[in-house]
Design an enzyme around this catalytic site. Sequence first.
Site, PDB file in Angstrom:
ATOM      1  N   THR A 197      18.273  12.781  30.346  1.00 23.97           N
ATOM      2  CA  THR A 197      17.960  12.413  28.974  1.00 23.97           C
ATOM      3  C   THR A 197      19.260  12.312  28.175  1.00 23.97           C
ATOM      4  OG1 THR A 197      16.742  13.089  27.002  1.00 23.97           O
ATOM      5  CG2 THR A 197      17.513  14.858  28.425  1.00 23.97           C
ATOM      6  N   GLU A 249      12.421  17.150  28.180  1.00 27.93           N
ATOM      7  CA  GLU A 249      12.571  18.579  28.475  1.00 27.93           C
ATOM      8  C   GLU A 249      11.230  19.302  28.546  1.00 27.93           C
ATOM      9  OE1 GLU A 249      14.353  16.768  26.444  1.00 27.93           O
ATOM     10  OE2 GLU A 249      16.431  17.435  26.293  1.00 27.93           O
ATOM     11  N   LYS A 304      15.755   6.247  17.881  1.00 30.34           N
ATOM     12  CA  LYS A 304      14.898   5.820  18.984  1.00 30.34           C
ATOM     13  C   LYS A 304      14.339   4.439  18.687  1.00 30.34           C
ATOM     14  CE  LYS A 304      12.315   8.127  22.470  1.00 30.34           C
ATOM     15  NZ  LYS A 304      11.265   9.064  22.849  1.00 30.34           N
ATOM     16  N   TRP A 316      16.845   5.556  23.482  1.00 30.21           N
ATOM     17  CA  TRP A 316      17.763   6.221  22.556  1.00 30.21           C
ATOM     18  C   TRP A 316      19.025   5.412  22.275  1.00 30.21           C
ATOM     19  CZ3 TRP A 316      15.766   9.846  19.825  1.00 30.21           C
ATOM     20  CH2 TRP A 316      14.845  10.760  20.369  1.00 30.21           C
TER      21      TRP A 316
HETATM   22  P1  AMP Z   1      12.362  11.648  25.179  1.00 34.02           P
HETATM   23  O1  AMP Z   1      12.981  12.875  25.717  1.00 34.02           O
HETATM   24  O2  AMP Z   1      13.176  10.421  25.424  1.00 34.02           O
HETATM   25  O3  AMP Z   1      10.952  11.517  25.637  1.00 34.02           O
HETATM   26  O4  AMP Z   1      12.322  11.764  23.607  1.00 34.02           O
HETATM   27  C1  AMP Z   1      11.702  12.845  22.951  1.00 34.02           C
HETATM   28  C2  AMP Z   1      11.821  12.671  21.486  1.00 34.02           C
HETATM   29  O5  AMP Z   1      11.132  11.493  21.067  1.00 34.02           O
HETATM   30  C3  AMP Z   1      11.219  13.769  20.666  1.00 34.02           C
HETATM   31  O6  AMP Z   1      12.063  14.883  20.553  1.00 34.02           O
HETATM   32  C4  AMP Z   1      11.008  13.075  19.327  1.00 34.02           C
HETATM   33  O7  AMP Z   1      12.205  12.974  18.588  1.00 34.02           O
HETATM   34  C5  AMP Z   1      10.599  11.688  19.771  1.00 34.02           C
HETATM   35  N1  AMP Z   1       9.123  11.592  19.840  1.00 34.02           N
HETATM   36  C6  AMP Z   1       8.347  11.696  20.936  1.00 34.02           C
HETATM   37  N2  AMP Z   1       7.038  11.548  20.600  1.00 34.02           N
HETATM   38  C7  AMP Z   1       6.991  11.346  19.273  1.00 34.02           C
HETATM   39  C8  AMP Z   1       5.940  11.134  18.319  1.00 34.02           C
HETATM   40  N3  AMP Z   1       4.658  11.061  18.675  1.00 34.02           N
HETATM   41  N4  AMP Z   1       6.299  10.990  17.022  1.00 34.02           N
HETATM   42  C9  AMP Z   1       7.588  11.035  16.630  1.00 34.02           C
HETATM   43  N5  AMP Z   1       8.612  11.223  17.471  1.00 34.02           N
HETATM   44  C10 AMP Z   1       8.326  11.379  18.785  1.00 34.02           C
END
Ligand code: AMP
Length: 545
Positions: A191, A336, A444, A449
Site C-alpha cells: 500500500t 491494512e 485518492k 492513491w
Molecule cells: P486502501 O488501503 O488503498 O484500500 O485505502 C484505504 C483508505 O481509503 C482509507 O483509509 C480511506 O482513506 C479511504 N476509504 C476507503 N473506503 C472509504 C469510504 N467508504 N469512504 C471514504 N474513504 C474511504
Amino acid sequence: MSTPIPPDQADLMQPWALTVDRALTHAARWHGDRAVVSRLADGSLSRTNYAEIERRARRCSAALLAAGIGQGDRIATLAMNHANHVTAWFGIMGIGAVCHTVNPRLFDEQLVYIINHAADRWLMADVQFAPLVERLLPQCPTLERVVYFCGEADCPTTHPAVAFDTLLAAASGPVVWGDFDEHSPAALCYTSGTTGHPKGVLYTHRSQMLHTLIIQSRDAVALSAVDTVLSIVPMFHVNAWGIPFAAATSGARLVLPGARLDGASVYELIEQERVTVSAGVPSVWQLLLEYLAKHQLRLSAMRRVIIGGSACPESLIRGFQDDHGVDVIQAWGMTEMSPIGTMGAPTERIAAADAATRLRYTAKQGRVLFGVDLQITDDDGAVLAHDGHMPGHIQVKGPAVIRRYYGDDKDAVGADGFFDSGDIGTIDVDGYMEITDRAKDLIKSGGEWISSVEIENLAVGHPAVQLAAVIAIPHVRWRERPLLVIQLKEGKTASPKELLTFLEGKIARWWMPDAVVFVEHMPLGATGKLDKKTLRVQFAEFTAD
Ligand code: AMP
C-alpha cells in the site's frame, strides 16, 4: 471447591486450521457446478466452475512444488480479475506459498521496489502486461520465472516465459493443501505510504479466513448460494475485498470483468449474467449510471451494490436506489484491514426512518462489523464519545488488522494495540462512523492513491516557488483530484501552465494537478508545517475548468 478440568479434557473440539484452501475445496465439493464467468481480453466470456478451478489450482500447486517453490515463497501476480487469476491464488496459497498481488497501475519504480522488497520468485501476469514485465525483468533479480495467463499460442516470446495452460498441462502428482499452521502467511499486498516506499501487508491464512467470516455476516457482504456476484474491485486491491473467498464459501456464482470497466461492458455483464450483487469504487459506478441514464436502460436483476474505497456521494446512492431499486451499502476499510471495517446496512431505527434520513445514513461510512474494534481518539490519544459531532482519529483492532508491516522491525500499532487508519471521523449514537477528513497526506483518485508530498517536493524545485501544497478537490467522476497551491518567492512570477509543464515527465500523467492556484501567504500550523486543513476549507468549493 472448584474441580479443575484435567488437561487432557480441556480441548475436546477438533483442530481445524483456518487455511484459505478450505474455501475452494468447500466450493468444489458442495457447489462444484456453480459458474465462474470471466471477461477475457478480447471481450469474449469464458465459463468454468468451482470444481474445475479446484482441479486446475491443484495442478498449479503441483507445478510450483515441482519447481521447488515451498512454504513462504512469494509468487507475484500482475493480473486483472479472471478465473485463471483465482486459480493461481488458490494454487499458490494452498501449498503455503504467498500470493503477492501487484497493482499494474503503479509506476515502474514502485513495481520494481515492491517485487524486490518481497523477493518474489515467480511472476504470473496477463499477456497485456508483457511490455511492462519486459521492463521490470532486468531490474528484478529475484524473479526466476514468468508465467502468462494464456494458452501456448498466445504466450509472449520476447523474453523467457511459460503459458499458464502449458504449465498446468505438464503438472501432475498428488498435492496436499493446508496442513500447516493457520498463522502462516498467505498473501501480500503493498500500500502507498504518504512518503517513502510502499509498505507490505502480509495476511495470514487465519486473518484471511476470519475476514471472510466477518464479511459474510448478514449486515455485511453476505453472499449466498442464490447470488451471482460481480467483483468489480480488482483482485490486486486488497484481496478483491475478500469477494473470491466469500463467493467460494457461500457457493455464489462469481463473475469477473477482466479489464473492461466502462459503463457499456459492466452493464452488459450485469444483465447477461443476472448479477445480483456487486462491489467496487464509486468512479466505476458513476460511469455505469451515466451510461444507463444516457441509453435509458434499467438494471433488472441487481439487488445490492457495495461501494467503498472512497466516500460514496449521495447522488450515486439515489441513482441506484431510486432509479434502479438497487440497495447501496457503503463499506470503509483499508489494505491494512484486509480490508473491510465498517459497512452501512441500516439498524432497525434507521430502516424505519424517512427516506431523507436513510439516505443521510447510507452516505456515512457505516457501522463496525463484529471482528473489528473501532475507536476515535483526540490528538493526545484520549478516546472520544460517540456523539456524531466530535471528530477524531479512527483506530481499529482485530484479527484481520495489521500489527506490523512486512520487513519492518517496529509495530504499526499503538501501546493499546489499535492501528491508526489515518482517517478522521465521527461516530454517532447509532454507531455509524463518518469520515470527515484524512490525516494522511494522500489523494485518492478513482480508487488509486496520489502522493501529495511527492508532487509538493517536485514543485518547490521550481525557481519561482517558495511553498507548495497539494490538496484534494472534489471531482464528480474521480471523487478527488489534486489541486496545487503555490506561494511564490517574493518578486518572482510563474504561470499555472509553466508550473504544470515543470512537473511534466516527473510524475505520471494521472497525477498531474487539475489546477494551480496562487496564495499570498500559505497557512502554516504552530510548528511551521503546511496547514492543509485550512487550505481544504478555503478551496472546498473549488472546481477546475
Ligand atoms: P486502501 O488501503 O488503498 O484500500 O485505502 C484505504 C483508505 O481509503 C482509507 O483509509 C480511506 O482513506 C479511504 N476509504 C476507503 N473506503 C472509504 C469510504 N467508504 N469512504 C471514504 N474513504 C474511504
